[in-house]
Design an enzyme around this catalytic site. Structure first.
Site, PDB file in Angstrom:
ATOM      1  CB  THR A  35     -17.196  17.623 -15.374  1.00 30.71           C
ATOM      2  OG1 THR A  35     -17.442  16.182 -15.385  1.00 30.71           O
ATOM      3  CG2 THR A  35     -16.093  17.772 -15.781  1.00 30.71           C
ATOM      4  CE  LYS A  57     -15.622  23.800  -7.421  1.00 29.56           C
ATOM      5  NZ  LYS A  57     -16.284  22.289  -8.046  1.00 29.56           N
ATOM      6  N   GLY A  86     -20.372  25.472 -10.115  1.00 27.62           N
ATOM      7  CA  GLY A  86     -21.173  24.952 -11.186  1.00 27.62           C
ATOM      8  C   GLY A  86     -22.319  25.603  -9.904  1.00 27.62           C
ATOM      9  CB  THR A  87     -23.928  24.938  -6.967  1.00 27.17           C
ATOM     10  OG1 THR A  87     -23.140  23.093  -7.416  1.00 27.17           O
ATOM     11  CG2 THR A  87     -24.684  24.884  -5.907  1.00 27.17           C
ATOM     12  CG  HIS A 105     -16.759  24.038  -3.549  1.00 26.59           C
ATOM     13  ND1 HIS A 105     -17.144  25.527  -3.744  1.00 26.59           N
ATOM     14  CD2 HIS A 105     -17.435  23.085  -3.483  1.00 26.59           C
ATOM     15  CE1 HIS A 105     -18.270  24.883  -4.038  1.00 26.59           C
ATOM     16  NE2 HIS A 105     -18.400  22.971  -3.493  1.00 26.59           N
ATOM     17  CG  HIS A 106     -12.030  20.403  -2.170  1.00 24.49           C
ATOM     18  ND1 HIS A 106     -11.141  20.501  -2.766  1.00 24.49           N
ATOM     19  CD2 HIS A 106     -13.541  20.137  -2.289  1.00 24.49           C
ATOM     20  CE1 HIS A 106     -11.928  19.985  -4.053  1.00 24.49           C
ATOM     21  NE2 HIS A 106     -13.016  19.869  -4.026  1.00 24.49           N
ATOM     22  CG  ASP A 147      -8.434   4.310 -18.522  1.00 30.53           C
ATOM     23  OD1 ASP A 147      -6.835   4.244 -18.769  1.00 30.53           O
ATOM     24  OD2 ASP A 147      -9.302   4.221 -17.679  1.00 30.53           O
ATOM     25  CG  MET A 207     -17.514  13.942  -6.837  1.00 32.38           C
ATOM     26  SD  MET A 207     -18.789  14.065  -5.798  1.00 32.38           S
ATOM     27  CE  MET A 207     -20.024  14.212  -6.705  1.00 32.38           C
TER      28      MET A 207
END
Length: 249
Positions: free
Chosen positions: A79, A139, A145-146, A135-136, A41, A17
């Protein structure tokens, strides 16, 4: 924020994403991609961004968002894993940072947002309801979340209408075949190679059923919503859950 160019950094930029968000920002009028950040980072000042798009993992997201808020940077969060406790902690932090906006969106696809809106409208008319999300297999969280957001919306609408729990005579389910319970709604998760993001809401009444389904076949389907979030977050201070609140749905 600049009146002409919105400076955007992406956290989780190398993910599926995040990389799509980078490409979308680079191709969007009135935006400039100024920073790409990944796990490990140093976020620092986020390369001077006005808005950060955050697509990391549930374990890292709260700290990433808190880092942005402390620096007065608006955040668009894709996220998942934002529990009520995490939201309460974020809202407490943001009470000390007037004018900062954070959008937490379970889904950025316009069709998915419409699906949730239609589900809310239908919820009070049907005795039974269940949610199936597909989903794939890469995940990391279930339910999505949806799906959790959809079930919460449906459950609230049923409560408001005074409906009882959906009928279910099951008394033996040792392996959890009836799915998870989210606000009184059974939610089922499928993980299958070849899928991207798909969900259907099934309503049942005497002599009829209604199915509301949305399919995302490519992550580009989420990008118009991400860009809408980037454009709108500065004018919505505080915490907003759901892109539909920016789209007046």
């Amino acid at each position: 924020m600049s009146e002409s160019i919105v400076r955007v950094s992406v956290v989780g930029a190398s993910g599926r994403m995040g990389s799509a968000a980078c490409r979308a920002v680079e191709g969007a009028e009135g935006m400039e991609l100024v920073g790409r950040f990944d796990a490990g980072d140093d976020l620092g000042d986020l390369a001077g961004a006005d808005v950060v798009v955050e697509f990391s993992v549930p374990e890292a997201s709260p700290a990433n968002v808190a880092h942005c808020v402390e620096r007065g940077i608006h955040v668009v969060v894709g996220t998942t894993g934002w529990t009520p406790e995490r939201l309460a902690s974020l809202e407490e932090q943001m009470s000390r940072h007037d004018g900062v906006g954070v959008l937490i969106a379970p889904n950025f696809a316009i069709g998915a947002i419409l699906m949730m809106s239609f589900a809310r409208q239908a919820a009070r008319f049907y005795e039974s309801v269940e949610v199936v999300e597909l989903h794939h297999p890469d995940k990391v969280d279930a339910p999505s979340g949806t799906a959790a957001r959809t079930a919460e919306i449906i459950g609230a609408a049923r409560d408001e209408a005074g409906l009882p729990a959906s009928p279910d005579a099951t008394t033996q389910d040792p392996d959890g075949a009836r799915g998870a319970q989210v606000h009184g709604v059974s939610v089922h998760s499928v993980r299958l190679r070849g899928m991207v993001a798909h969900q259907e809401v099934l309503f049942g009444g005497e002599g009829e059923t209604l199915t509301v389904r949305h399919d995302s076949f490519d992550r580009t389907s989420f990008m118009p919503g991400v860009l809408e979030g980037v454009r709108g977050v500065a004018s919505h201070p505080g915490v907003t859950v759901g892109l539909e609140n920016y789209l007046q749905m």
